[in-house]
Design a protein around this motif. Structure first.
Motif, PDB file in Angstrom:
ATOM      1  N   ALA A  96       0.847  -1.196   0.000  1.00 35.69           N
ATOM      2  CA  ALA A  96       0.000   0.000   0.000  1.00 35.69           C
ATOM      3  C   ALA A  96       0.883   1.247   0.000  1.00 35.69           C
ATOM      4  CB  ALA A  96      -0.932   0.000   1.212  1.00 35.69           C
ATOM      5  N   GLU A  97       0.467   2.221  -0.774  1.00 37.75           N
ATOM      6  CA  GLU A  97       1.238   3.461  -0.887  1.00 37.75           C
ATOM      7  C   GLU A  97       1.402   4.120   0.477  1.00 37.75           C
ATOM      8  OE1 GLU A  97      -0.091   7.482  -2.870  1.00 37.75           O
ATOM      9  OE2 GLU A  97       0.525   6.049  -4.410  1.00 37.75           O
ATOM     10  N   GLY A  98       2.617   4.524   0.783  1.00 38.79           N
ATOM     11  CA  GLY A  98       2.897   5.182   2.049  1.00 38.79           C
ATOM     12  C   GLY A  98       3.138   4.238   3.198  1.00 38.79           C
ATOM     13  N   LYS A  99       3.034   2.912   2.961  1.00 40.13           N
ATOM     14  CA  LYS A  99       3.263   1.928   4.022  1.00 40.13           C
ATOM     15  C   LYS A  99       4.637   1.288   3.825  1.00 40.13           C
ATOM     16  CE  LYS A  99      -0.940   2.546   5.554  1.00 40.13           C
ATOM     17  NZ  LYS A  99      -2.004   1.579   5.320  1.00 40.13           N
ATOM     18  N   THR A 100       5.275   0.957   4.925  1.00 38.97           N
ATOM     19  CA  THR A 100       6.601   0.347   4.853  1.00 38.97           C
ATOM     20  C   THR A 100       6.529  -1.174   4.877  1.00 38.97           C
ATOM     21  OG1 THR A 100       6.798   0.510   7.264  1.00 38.97           O
ATOM     22  CG2 THR A 100       7.702   2.326   5.956  1.00 38.97           C
ATOM     23  N   THR A 101       5.397  -1.723   5.295  1.00 40.77           N
ATOM     24  CA  THR A 101       5.250  -3.168   5.347  1.00 40.77           C
ATOM     25  C   THR A 101       4.465  -3.657   4.142  1.00 40.77           C
ATOM     26  OG1 THR A 101       3.263  -2.932   6.719  1.00 40.77           O
ATOM     27  CG2 THR A 101       5.356  -3.250   7.854  1.00 40.77           C
TER      28      THR A 101
ATOM     29  N   GLY B 262      -9.797   2.516  -1.228  1.00 39.42           N
ATOM     30  CA  GLY B 262      -9.385   3.637  -0.409  1.00 39.42           C
ATOM     31  C   GLY B 262      -7.893   3.864  -0.367  1.00 39.42           C
ATOM     32  N   GLU B 263      -7.092   2.993  -1.011  1.00 38.32           N
ATOM     33  CA  GLU B 263      -5.647   3.168  -1.030  1.00 38.32           C
ATOM     34  C   GLU B 263      -5.111   2.880  -2.426  1.00 38.32           C
ATOM     35  OE1 GLU B 263      -3.221   2.384   2.388  1.00 38.32           O
ATOM     36  OE2 GLU B 263      -4.753   1.021   3.168  1.00 38.32           O
ATOM     37  N   ASN B 264      -3.897   3.359  -2.691  1.00 32.83           N
ATOM     38  CA  ASN B 264      -3.190   3.023  -3.913  1.00 32.83           C
ATOM     39  C   ASN B 264      -2.171   1.938  -3.602  1.00 32.83           C
ATOM     40  OD1 ASN B 264      -4.602   5.019  -5.326  1.00 32.83           O
ATOM     41  ND2 ASN B 264      -3.096   6.573  -4.785  1.00 32.83           N
ATOM     42  N   TYR B 265      -1.951   1.035  -4.561  1.00 35.15           N
ATOM     43  CA  TYR B 265      -1.093  -0.113  -4.319  1.00 35.15           C
ATOM     44  C   TYR B 265      -0.035  -0.259  -5.396  1.00 35.15           C
ATOM     45  CZ  TYR B 265      -4.866  -1.510  -1.158  1.00 35.15           C
ATOM     46  OH  TYR B 265      -5.815  -1.537  -0.166  1.00 35.15           O
ATOM     47  N   ALA B 266       1.181  -0.568  -4.958  1.00 35.26           N
ATOM     48  CA  ALA B 266       2.253  -0.963  -5.872  1.00 35.26           C
ATOM     49  C   ALA B 266       2.244  -2.478  -5.987  1.00 35.26           C
ATOM     50  CB  ALA B 266       3.592  -0.469  -5.348  1.00 35.26           C
TER      51      ALA B 266
ATOM     52  N   PHE C 142      -2.261  -0.076  -8.844  1.00 33.50           N
ATOM     53  CA  PHE C 142      -3.715  -0.024  -8.711  1.00 33.50           C
ATOM     54  C   PHE C 142      -4.083   1.187  -7.870  1.00 33.50           C
ATOM     55  CE2 PHE C 142      -2.498  -4.577  -8.821  1.00 33.50           C
ATOM     56  CZ  PHE C 142      -2.962  -4.840 -10.109  1.00 33.50           C
ATOM     57  N   GLU C 143      -4.759   2.129  -8.482  1.00 35.11           N
ATOM     58  CA  GLU C 143      -5.114   3.366  -7.791  1.00 35.11           C
ATOM     59  C   GLU C 143      -6.572   3.287  -7.355  1.00 35.11           C
ATOM     60  OE1 GLU C 143      -3.991   6.685 -10.237  1.00 35.11           O
ATOM     61  OE2 GLU C 143      -1.858   6.358  -9.796  1.00 35.11           O
ATOM     62  N   LEU C 144      -6.761   2.937  -6.072  1.00 37.38           N
ATOM     63  CA  LEU C 144      -8.107   2.735  -5.531  1.00 37.38           C
ATOM     64  C   LEU C 144      -8.466   3.773  -4.478  1.00 37.38           C
ATOM     65  CD1 LEU C 144      -8.012  -1.161  -5.145  1.00 37.38           C
ATOM     66  CD2 LEU C 144      -8.790   0.196  -7.087  1.00 37.38           C
ATOM     67  N   ALA C 145      -7.602   4.748  -4.253  1.00 40.27           N
ATOM     68  CA  ALA C 145      -7.925   5.816  -3.303  1.00 40.27           C
ATOM     69  C   ALA C 145      -9.109   6.606  -3.840  1.00 40.27           C
ATOM     70  CB  ALA C 145      -6.723   6.731  -3.104  1.00 40.27           C
TER      71      ALA C 145
ATOM     72  N   LEU D 213       9.381  10.749  -6.262  1.00 38.44           N
ATOM     73  CA  LEU D 213       8.565  10.643  -5.051  1.00 38.44           C
ATOM     74  C   LEU D 213       9.094   9.495  -4.193  1.00 38.44           C
ATOM     75  CD1 LEU D 213       5.000  11.153  -6.570  1.00 38.44           C
ATOM     76  CD2 LEU D 213       6.237  12.738  -5.087  1.00 38.44           C
ATOM     77  N   PRO D 214       8.992   9.610  -2.860  1.00 40.03           N
ATOM     78  CA  PRO D 214       9.527   8.563  -1.969  1.00 40.03           C
ATOM     79  C   PRO D 214       8.991   7.169  -2.283  1.00 40.03           C
ATOM     80  CG  PRO D 214       8.948  10.515  -0.710  1.00 40.03           C
ATOM     81  CD  PRO D 214       8.449  10.754  -2.093  1.00 40.03           C
ATOM     82  N   MET D 215       7.730   7.088  -2.752  1.00 40.97           N
ATOM     83  CA  MET D 215       7.133   5.781  -3.015  1.00 40.97           C
ATOM     84  C   MET D 215       7.828   5.043  -4.159  1.00 40.97           C
ATOM     85  SD  MET D 215       3.614   7.098  -4.828  1.00 40.97           S
ATOM     86  CE  MET D 215       3.379   8.362  -3.587  1.00 40.97           C
ATOM     87  N   SER D 216       8.693   5.752  -4.923  1.00 41.39           N
ATOM     88  CA  SER D 216       9.399   5.116  -6.043  1.00 41.39           C
ATOM     89  C   SER D 216      10.531   4.215  -5.575  1.00 41.39           C
ATOM     90  CB  SER D 216       9.975   6.193  -6.970  1.00 41.39           C
ATOM     91  OG  SER D 216       8.970   7.078  -7.422  1.00 41.39           O
ATOM     92  N   GLU D 217      11.003   4.409  -4.353  1.00 41.22           N
ATOM     93  CA  GLU D 217      12.213   3.721  -3.917  1.00 41.22           C
ATOM     94  C   GLU D 217      12.053   2.203  -3.887  1.00 41.22           C
ATOM     95  OE1 GLU D 217      14.203   5.036  -0.467  1.00 41.22           O
ATOM     96  OE2 GLU D 217      14.133   7.168  -1.011  1.00 41.22           O
ATOM     97  N   MET D 218      10.865   1.722  -3.525  1.00 41.69           N
ATOM     98  CA  MET D 218      10.688   0.281  -3.418  1.00 41.69           C
ATOM     99  C   MET D 218      10.936  -0.392  -4.766  1.00 41.69           C
ATOM    100  SD  MET D 218       7.545  -1.839  -1.755  1.00 41.69           S
ATOM    101  CE  MET D 218       7.866  -1.026  -0.194  1.00 41.69           C
ATOM    102  N   GLU D 219      10.369   0.172  -5.830  1.00 44.79           N
ATOM    103  CA  GLU D 219      10.548  -0.437  -7.143  1.00 44.79           C
ATOM    104  C   GLU D 219      11.976  -0.242  -7.658  1.00 44.79           C
ATOM    105  OE1 GLU D 219       7.331  -1.225  -9.594  1.00 44.79           O
ATOM    106  OE2 GLU D 219       8.054   0.094 -11.186  1.00 44.79           O
ATOM    107  N   LEU D 220      12.563   0.911  -7.385  1.00 43.04           N
ATOM    108  CA  LEU D 220      13.944   1.126  -7.813  1.00 43.04           C
ATOM    109  C   LEU D 220      14.897   0.197  -7.075  1.00 43.04           C
ATOM    110  CD1 LEU D 220      14.018   5.010  -8.161  1.00 43.04           C
ATOM    111  CD2 LEU D 220      13.961   3.294  -9.976  1.00 43.04           C
ATOM    112  N   ASN D 221      14.613  -0.090  -5.814  1.00 41.53           N
ATOM    113  CA  ASN D 221      15.431  -1.059  -5.085  1.00 41.53           C
ATOM    114  C   ASN D 221      15.295  -2.460  -5.681  1.00 41.53           C
ATOM    115  OD1 ASN D 221      16.641   0.672  -3.211  1.00 41.53           O
ATOM    116  ND2 ASN D 221      14.866   0.571  -1.842  1.00 41.53           N
ATOM    117  N   ARG D 222      14.114  -2.780  -6.177  1.00 46.65           N
ATOM    118  CA  ARG D 222      13.913  -4.052  -6.868  1.00 46.65           C
ATOM    119  C   ARG D 222      14.797  -4.108  -8.117  1.00 46.65           C
ATOM    120  NH1 ARG D 222      11.776  -8.649  -5.234  1.00 46.65           N
ATOM    121  NH2 ARG D 222       9.915  -7.616  -4.465  1.00 46.65           N
TER     122      ARG D 222
END
Length: 620
Positions: A430-435, A455-459, A474-477, A522-531
């Protein structure tokens, strides 16, 4: 009283002690014909009628007693209220409980108990005055028979049903599948799970491949009833396992409810450390895939009485359960509670009349979209015939529905051979979540299914050793009531051993996002870039180029500059993570390579993208 009357009273008391209620009532009737004001005889006759379930007659006798004297035995005031509660005369019951409390002092040992009776009566009266919409109908003749069918469990897509039956004196599982016309196939025994012992009270995983259930008095059980599980592989159920410790104990462990993402297992237990008889507990699955120690849901949910039949909806935060102690209409009522932002539970709310009645209500199951609910009823039992339990469904009224949901169902295949890929890792955050929100592996047929709350966006990422990864978003917000699930066919590209003549297909990084009109990541990009960093570290021969693209909004030259700046931002991130510069390059294409038309917001969104492309293979 004269000697004859006293003899009749003693005779009735003796018969009552031996539980010969009919004969005791005959003696009391004879006495009261002689002595209509014999108040002790009236009290005893009222007790006898109550013991026999003759509530109207018990009410009549108690009313006569209180008409003679309100203070002869004050306990009779609230006891009349209990009789009226059982007669569903809730307002009258509340009046008598209030009357008792008004004359009782603070030291009265019954005060706390009567205050609870009063609360029950007031809540029951309010529920009856404000009925909720309720129009139940049978789930259909292919499931329901003159025998006993109960406790339905569904896969998240609602197409696969497992339910408990009792046709021969023992409990077994049956299953059915939803047909295109909306009816169910004829129920069939669930071979591979059914045994000669009793099994029931089941919960199914969202993808319909894992079944947790209750087995009672099995040879390997720790107590009377324990939790077990089974798996469905290649269409066949089997691989039965005892859930073992710490889930099971020497006490009664039953009625499992598995969360949609598989992280929590809720269940009913009488183990020590609870608040009453049976409580609702849960275990959390650890990173190693094992469930940890059970935790009690706490005093908001559990009481000094009995709570049972938990059903955690697929939204992961709406809990339906049964209780005989939270205020309600009868023996067991169904309640609803929602998890708050801090992880606590809201005060349970009675789901309402006539869903709840003065009889006992059991498990309530709610569909993925929250619109349909399922329960078991004995309403078709004919007088003098064996018990007939059937599964019914009804439209659940809006206030009792869970959060809106959808699901992602996918098939992962090799992009070149088109063969299915088993064991690919599917990760959703979920966007903005670390877990991680959910993590599963594709099954033997290459498929997976994950439930997503609105209600949330998901990577979303899919990866497998030896393949380039796939990403989506998936943009469900702000989205509500999405009727159609996401159905994806995902081709994973093998890590190239040599470059093809036409070059390698670029991989779009759908979760690499920038500040609007800027090259700032944006900070949320880091997870995919780390992949991407992990991919490059594992495959040191890969040399890639980062490509930047824009839509056609604005000036061509400005778009060209922006696309190149964004590609460079990703390049710089990779370099900062230790990827050698000689393995990397970047290029901006501006608006020159659209994937879709720029005349719609959806098309422009597709065209604004960042991707990587394998451009050469270096030495190992």
């Amino acid at each position: 009283m004269d000697k004859r009357s006293r003899k009749l009273l003693e005779e009735a008391e003796s018969l009552a002690r031996r539980q010969q209620f009919d004969n005791a009532i005959k003696s009391l009737n004879a006495l009261l014909e002689r002595e209509p004001q014999a108040i002790d005889a009236l009290i005893l006759r009222g007790d006898m009628h109550y013991a026999k379930g003759e509530l109207e007659m018990a009410e009549h006798d108690l009313e006569e007693v209180l008409a003679m004297s309100m203070d002869y035995k004050p306990r009779l005031i609230y006891q009349l209220g209990l009789v009226e509660y059982d007669l569903e005369k809730y307002e009258e019951a509340a009046v008598h409980h209030k009357a008792y409390l008004a004359q009782a002092d603070e030291r009265d040992r019954r005060r706390e108990r009567v205050e609870r009776y009063l609360k029950n009566a007031e809540v029951a009266a309010e529920l009856r005055r404000n009925p909720v919409p309720f129009s139940p109908e049978s789930i259909g003749p292919s499931i329901n028979t003159p025998g006993k069918e109960y406790l339905p469990a569904f896969s998240a897509d609602g197409r696969y049903l497992v339910y408990t039956v009792n046709y021969t004196g023992g409990e077994d599982f049956y299953y059915s599948e939803l047909k295109e016309d909306g009816t169910w196939t004829k129920g069939q025994a669930l071979t591979g799970v059914n045994t000669l012992e009793n099994e029931g009270a089941q919960s199914m995983s969202a993808d319909g491949r894992l079944l947790y259930f209750t087995g009672c008095n099995w040879p390997d059980s720790y107590g009377s009833c324990d939790l077990y599980y089974a798996r469905r592989e290649k269409g066949e159920w089997g691989n039965l396992r005892h859930a073992a410790t710490p889930i099971n104990s020497a006490q009664w462990d039953t009625q499992p409810s598995l969360s949609a993402n598989g992280d929590y297992l809720y269940f009913t237990s009488t183990r020590p450390g609870g608040f009453g008889g049976s409580d609702i507990w849960r275990c959390k699955r650890g990173l190693d895939g094992r469930f940890g120690n059970p935790e009690n849901l706490g005093p908001t949910i559990n009481t000094e009485g009995n709570e049972q039949s938990p059903f955690l909806h697929a939204d992961g935060q709406t809990l339906y359960f049964a209780s005989n102690t939270h205020p309600g209409l009868g023996d067991f009522d169904i309640f609803i509670s929602r998890m708050q932002l801090d992880g606590s539970w809201s005060e349970p709310k009675n789901i309402g009349y006539p869903i709840n009645t003065s009889a006992g209500e059991g498990t309530l199951v709610v569909s993925l979209n929250g619109k349909k609910a399922y329960y078991t009823t004995d309403q078709n039992t004919q007088k003098g015939s064996p018990l007939d339990l059937d599964i019914y469904q009804f439209d659940l009224y809006q206030e009792a529905r869970p959060q809106s949901l959808t699901y992602v169902e996918g098939l992962v295949v090799d992009a070149q051979t088109k063969e299915i890929i088993e064991g690919a890792d599917v990760l959703i955050t979920a966007e903005g979540k670390t877990t991680t929100f959910a993590q599963v592996k594709t099954l033997e047929d290459g498929t997976f299914l994950i439930v997503l709350p609105m209600g949330e966006n998901y990577a979303f990422e899919v990866s497998r050793e030896g393949y380039l990864f796939y990403s989506d978003r998936f943009e469900l917000a702000g989205a509500f009531d999405l009727e159609k699930p996401y159905e994806l066919s995902i081709p994973l590209q093998p890590v190239p051993k040599e470059l093809s003549v036409n070059g390698e297909q670029p991989i779009i990084l759908k979760n690499v996002l920038f500040v609007s009109g800027s090259a700032e990541l944006l900070p949320m990009s880091e997870m995919e870039l780390n992949r991407l960093v992990e991919l490059l570290e594992k495959n040191v021969k890969l040399n890639i180029r980062i490509n930047g693209h824009t839509d056609n909004v604005g000036d061509d030259a400005a778009n060209q500059v922006l696309s190149e700046a964004r590609a460079k931002s990703v390049y710089s991130f990779l370099v900062n993570q230790g990827i050698p510069t000689e393995r990397l390059s970047y290029k901006g294409f501006g608006e020159s390579q659209p994937l879709a038309g720029n005349d719609t917001p959806e098309g422009r969104k597709l065209n604004r993208r960042t991707e990587f492309e394998v451009i050469s293979l270096g030495a190992q």
